[in-house]
Each structure stands twice: as structure tokens, then as C-alpha cells.
Design an enzyme around this catalytic site. Structure first.
Site, PDB file in Angstrom:
ATOM      1  CD1 TRP A  98      43.263  34.999  40.682  1.00  0.00           C
ATOM      2  CD2 TRP A  98      41.222  35.561  39.977  1.00  0.00           C
ATOM      3  NE1 TRP A  98      42.918  34.147  39.656  1.00  0.00           N
ATOM      4  CE2 TRP A  98      41.673  34.471  39.203  1.00  0.00           C
ATOM      5  CE3 TRP A  98      39.954  36.088  39.714  1.00  0.00           C
ATOM      6  CZ2 TRP A  98      40.903  33.896  38.198  1.00  0.00           C
ATOM      7  CZ3 TRP A  98      39.186  35.532  38.709  1.00  0.00           C
ATOM      8  CH2 TRP A  98      39.668  34.441  37.964  1.00  0.00           C
ATOM      9  CG  HIS A  99      37.820  39.132  40.093  1.00  0.00           C
ATOM     10  ND1 HIS A  99      37.808  38.525  41.322  1.00  0.00           N
ATOM     11  CD2 HIS A  99      36.931  38.442  39.331  1.00  0.00           C
ATOM     12  CE1 HIS A  99      36.942  37.516  41.322  1.00  0.00           C
ATOM     13  NE2 HIS A  99      36.397  37.447  40.117  1.00  0.00           N
ATOM     14  N   GLY A 100      41.608  41.757  38.987  1.00  0.00           N
ATOM     15  CA  GLY A 100      42.196  42.800  38.152  1.00  0.00           C
ATOM     16  C   GLY A 100      42.937  43.850  38.938  1.00  0.00           C
ATOM     17  CG  PHE A 148      38.811  39.034  35.350  1.00  0.00           C
ATOM     18  CD1 PHE A 148      39.199  40.365  35.455  1.00  0.00           C
ATOM     19  CD2 PHE A 148      37.471  38.726  35.361  1.00  0.00           C
ATOM     20  CE1 PHE A 148      38.255  41.366  35.612  1.00  0.00           C
ATOM     21  CE2 PHE A 148      36.519  39.712  35.521  1.00  0.00           C
ATOM     22  CZ  PHE A 148      36.919  41.032  35.647  1.00  0.00           C
TER      23      PHE A 148
END
Length: 488
Positions: A325-327, A488
Site C-alpha cells: 500500500w505504501h508504494g 502514498f
């Protein structure tokens, strides 16, 4: 438009005055005005992405109504699937398309098969991970019967785009935020003043702590081969403080701004670096995201129930998805796996709910055992943060290799003074000590400047504190820096 910018310092009072002094008697007008202000706020970065935001809002607004009206369970599932596909499809294209293309290219090349996937010049829309998760939870809650779909389209649109929190959270639930748009709001002086104090504390975290730690963090991570191990360890610690000050600072400002307009947003941070184990840390860090994954992924997968293999699978799934989800970078995946490995022993020994209460509750100092647990937990999170901060896996491994080398126990003072920042390092050290002491003293409160209405702290003490923070923000303010979580 950054919270720590001159533009926002003009924007916020203007919106506040119109909202309360011109439109306070008409709820519908207030919501329309907030929607227009939110779209202006978001469009300040790039107006082209307003179309994407509108499309996401339109699709979930109509799909939510359709899910409620569907006569049979199969139709409801298909409509929910459509909502998830739209949201995840948008997120995948803008955030992960190039990552997957590069992965396929590398995989085919490794096996000797020529493959040429074209990368696209894609600009990541600001806050896309936050507002897509917010709209997805709305559709899921309707499907599960937790809420009814909203009928006024303006109410839903402003729920999705509410400017204090849409860019970097907290990721709000429709069960909490939507009803607040549907009932009259009355200005509350006490709540507004507390909101102002929380905004001030958030600005201090961002401008004084995070942005000034970044000066040393960027230098150390960019030139890690030039510094000894103790300096690299301190660089990792400073990044841990930087990302906390930056992200929790944004959340504090967002929650405080929302209070000025009569809204209550969920808490997003609860002094996580005073945690005694990793499980407690994740109950206190980015609470809106961790609870989102808990409610919409972990529990549906079976949670901590069932056989051992299921528990292990679910823990890794939740942390790997959190990392992704963060990248779109392998470093985030490793960061998620590391946290899963930290968490797993606690779950398997049923120790993941040991530390529920705030550390040293009702006491001034922690016990020696609690203090050592806090240091251990902080050290583990710092190791994981190194992967989060590194440009790639090789960078992170090389950083750790040099950090744990023979120079780990050498003094870092010479390295830090070689960065030629003059008295800046001394001032930053002073503010870091004051920051950590304030957070410790206030750890049972919601933020660093929260005071009870019956607080015995006199005005002659409070106001000098406020003025000192404002002076510190001006004194330590450099170039305006984006918030880390904007990416993000």
C-alpha cells in the site's frame, strides 16, 4: 497547498469566516461550500486530478445505492465487486502499473525470454491511496448492512474530498464522518481552541522536528559509506523521528482543522514510540490504516482464529499488503515482511494483547523493564524504517552492513559536525529533547498540547508555551517540504 504554507495560512481563515459567519444557518450551503473549498484545495496541486476524484466519488455514490436496492445476494456481490474493481483498478494503474511492467521485464529477461514492456509517464495523484480506501470502506459497509447509502450527492462528495484529511488521512469511515455532514453543526469555542492547539503542535512536529531531522537523514542516507556505524544508527533513529513528526504532524493539523469546522476525525497516532512491543506499536501507529486492514482484510481472512498455519498466513498477508500500500518498491515489501516477523512471535505466544494500557499510566517514570522494552521496540522499528527509507534493497543492505561494522561504537560527533550545519545541530538537539519530554508527559492525552478544561496550568504558563512554539517554527523553518505521506 501545504498545511505549512503561506497559501494555507490565507485559505483556512477565509474558509472559516465564510463557513461560520455567512452560512452557519444553512446546513446544505455549508456542505456545498466545504465541497467547493475542498476541490479548490485539492486542485491547487493539479486541477486535472479533480476529474479522477469526481469519477471515484460518482461511481461509489451510485454503486452504494445500487447495492442497497439489489434484491438478491448475488447482485449485491457483483455490485460490490464492481466498486472494488473500479477503486483498486484506479489505484493499480496510477501507482503500480510501471512497477509490474518492470517486474515482468526483469522476470522474462532472467529466464532468457525477450520482453519489452513500455513504461508510461504516469503522475501519481495526490492522496489516491487514502480516498480510494475511504470510498471502498463505504461500499463494503453498505454491503455488510452497517450503514445505509447517503441520498444527497453533495454529502457524499464532501465526505470523500473533505480537505483537512483527504490527502494523507486519517482514512475515515463512513459510519463516523458521514453522519456529521447530515446534522447541524454548532460552533464550540472549547473544541475550536483545542483544535488550534493541536494544529500548533502538528506544525511544530512538521516544521521544527521532521523537516530539520530530514537535513541530516538525507545526508546520511545519501552518503552512508562516508560515515561510521554509530552515525548510521543515529541516522536511522532520526528518520524514525522524522517520519513520525511528519506524518503524525499532518494528522494533528488535519484533526485540529476539522474541529474548527465542527467535525471529529478519528485519532491516527497515540505516541507509538512509547510502545513496549510491536503489537502495541501497530495499535498506536497510523491507526486509521491498521484498523482498516484489520476490519476489511484480517478479520474476513479468519484473523487469529483457526489453525496455526492460518494465523501465520493472515499475519503475513496483512503486513505485506500494508507494505505494498505504501508504494511500488521492493523496499516496502521487505518492510512489511520484517514487521510480520516481529509480530509473529507475539501472536503465537498469545502476547499480542499484553500491553493495552498506556505505559507507566498514572506514574511519572516507567519501570526499568518497561524502559528496556521501549528501547527494544524502537530499535526494531528503526531497522525496518531503514528499508522504508532506502532507495532500493541493495541500498538498505549496504546501509545495515556499514552500520553494524566495526565503527558502530565510535563516537558520531565528528561525523555530525562535519556536515557544516553550525549551531543548527545544537538547536535541533534542544528541540528534540523538549519534544520527547512533552510527548512523554502528555502520553495519556490526545496530543502534545491538550489541556483539561480544569487544568491548573495558568495562562501565564500556557501562552508563553504557544509563543515559544511559534518562534521555534519561524526560527527553524527552511524551505517548504512536502509531507512524506503525500507520495502514498
Amino acid at each position: 497547498m501545504l498545511f505549512n504554507s503561506i497559501e494555507f495560512a490565507v485559505f483556512l481563515p477565509a474558509v472559516f469566516l465564510v463557513y461560520w459567519f455567512c452560512l452557519n444557518k444553512n446546513l446544505n450551503y455549508q456542505n456545498i461550500f466545504l465541497l467547493l473549498a475542498s476541490y479548490f484545495f485539492y486542485g491547487w496541486w493539479d486541477f486535472r486530478f479533480l476529474a479522477l476524484l469526481s469519477f471515484s466519488s460518482f461511481s461509489d455514490y451510485f454503486l452504494g445505492i445500487a447495492i442497497e436496492r439489489a434484491g438478491i445476494a448475488r447482485q449485491k456481490k457483483m455490485l460490490l465487486a464492481a466498486s472494488l474493481i473500479v477503486n483498486l483498478g484506479i489505484l493499480w494503474f496510477f501507482k503500480y502499473y510501471n512497477f509490474f511492467i518492470e517486474g515482468f521485464t526483469d522476470a522474462f529477461t532472467f529466464f532468457g525470454v525477450p520482453f519489452s514492456g513500455d513504461r508510461l509517464n504516469i503522475i501519481l495523484p495526490l492522496g489516491i491511496s487514502f480516498y480510494t480506501f475511504q470510498t471502498m470502506s463505504y461500499s463494503i459497509d453498505i454491503y455488510q448492512g452497517k450503514i445505509k447509502p447517503v441520498t444527497k450527492i453533495v454529502d457524499f462528495f464532501v465526505f470523500v474530498s473533505f480537505f483537512p484529511q483527504m490527502v494523507a488521512g486519517p482514512i475515515e469511515r463512513a459510519t463516523n464522518l458521514l453522519p456529521q455532514f447530515m446534522k447541524p453543526r454548532v460552533f464550540n469555542y472549547t473544541r475550536a481552541m483545542d483544535g488550534m492547539r493541536q494544529i500548533l503542535w502538528g506544525l511544530f512536529k512538521k516544521v521544527v522536528i521532521a523537516d530539520n531531522c530530514a537535513i541530516y537523514v538525507n545526508d546520511i542516507f545519501s552518503n552512508h559509506t562516508d560515515y561510521n556505524g554509530s552515525t548510521l544508527l543515529l541516522g536511522g533513529c532520526l528518520f524514525a523521528i522524522q517520519i513520525y513528526g511528519d506524518f503524525s504532524g499532518y494528522s494533528d493539523i488535519a484533526i485540529g482543522v476539522a474541529r474548527l469546522f465542527g467535525f471529529s476525525l478519528m485519532r491516527n497516532f497515540a505516541f507509538p514510540y512509547f510502545s513496549r512491543d510491536v503489537s502495541e506499536f501497530w495499535r498506536r501507529w497510523h491507526i486509521s490504516l491498521s484498523t482498516w486492514f484489520r476490519d476489511y482484510l484480517y478479520i474476513p481472512l479468519g484473523g487469529s482464529l483457526g489453525p496455526l498455519s492460518l494465523k501465520i498466513r493472515n499475519v503475513f498477508v496483512i503486513f505485506i499488503v500494508s507494505g505494498i500500500w505504501h508504494g511500488a518498491n521492493w523496499t516496502f515489501l521487505v518492510w512489511g515482511i520484517l514487521n510480520a516477523l516481529y509480530f509473529l512471535p507475539l501472536l503465537l505466544t498469545s502476547a499480542n494483547r499484553t500491553h493495552i494500557e498506556t505505559v507507566a499510566k498514572g506514574r511519572h517514570l516507567p519501570s526499568l523493564v518497561d524502559f528496556l522494552k521501549i528501547l527494544r521496540t524502537f530499535f526494531l522499528t528503526v531497522i525496518a524504517w531503514i528499508f522504508f527509507r532506502a532507495e532500493n534493497i541493495s541500498h538498505a543492505l549496504d546501509y545495515l552492513k556499514n552500520m553494524f561494522g566495526n565503527s558502530l561504537f565510535k563516537s558520531p560527533i565528528r561525523d555530525f559536525w562535519s556536515m557544516n550545519t553550525g549551531n543548527h545541530l545544537i538547536w535541533l538537539t534542544v528541540f528534540l529533547v523538549l519534544f520527547m519530554l512533552t510527548e512523554w508527559v502528555q502520553r495519556e492525552k490526545n496530543h502534545g498540547l491538550e489541556f483539561n478544561e480544569d487544568s491548573r496550568l495558568p495562562y501565564l504558563v500556557k501562552w508563553p508555551i504557544y509563543y515559544a512554539i511559534v518562534i521555534a517554527c519561524f526560527m527553524m523553518n527552511g524551505v517548504e517540504k512536502d509531507f512524506i505521506y503525500f507520495q502514498f
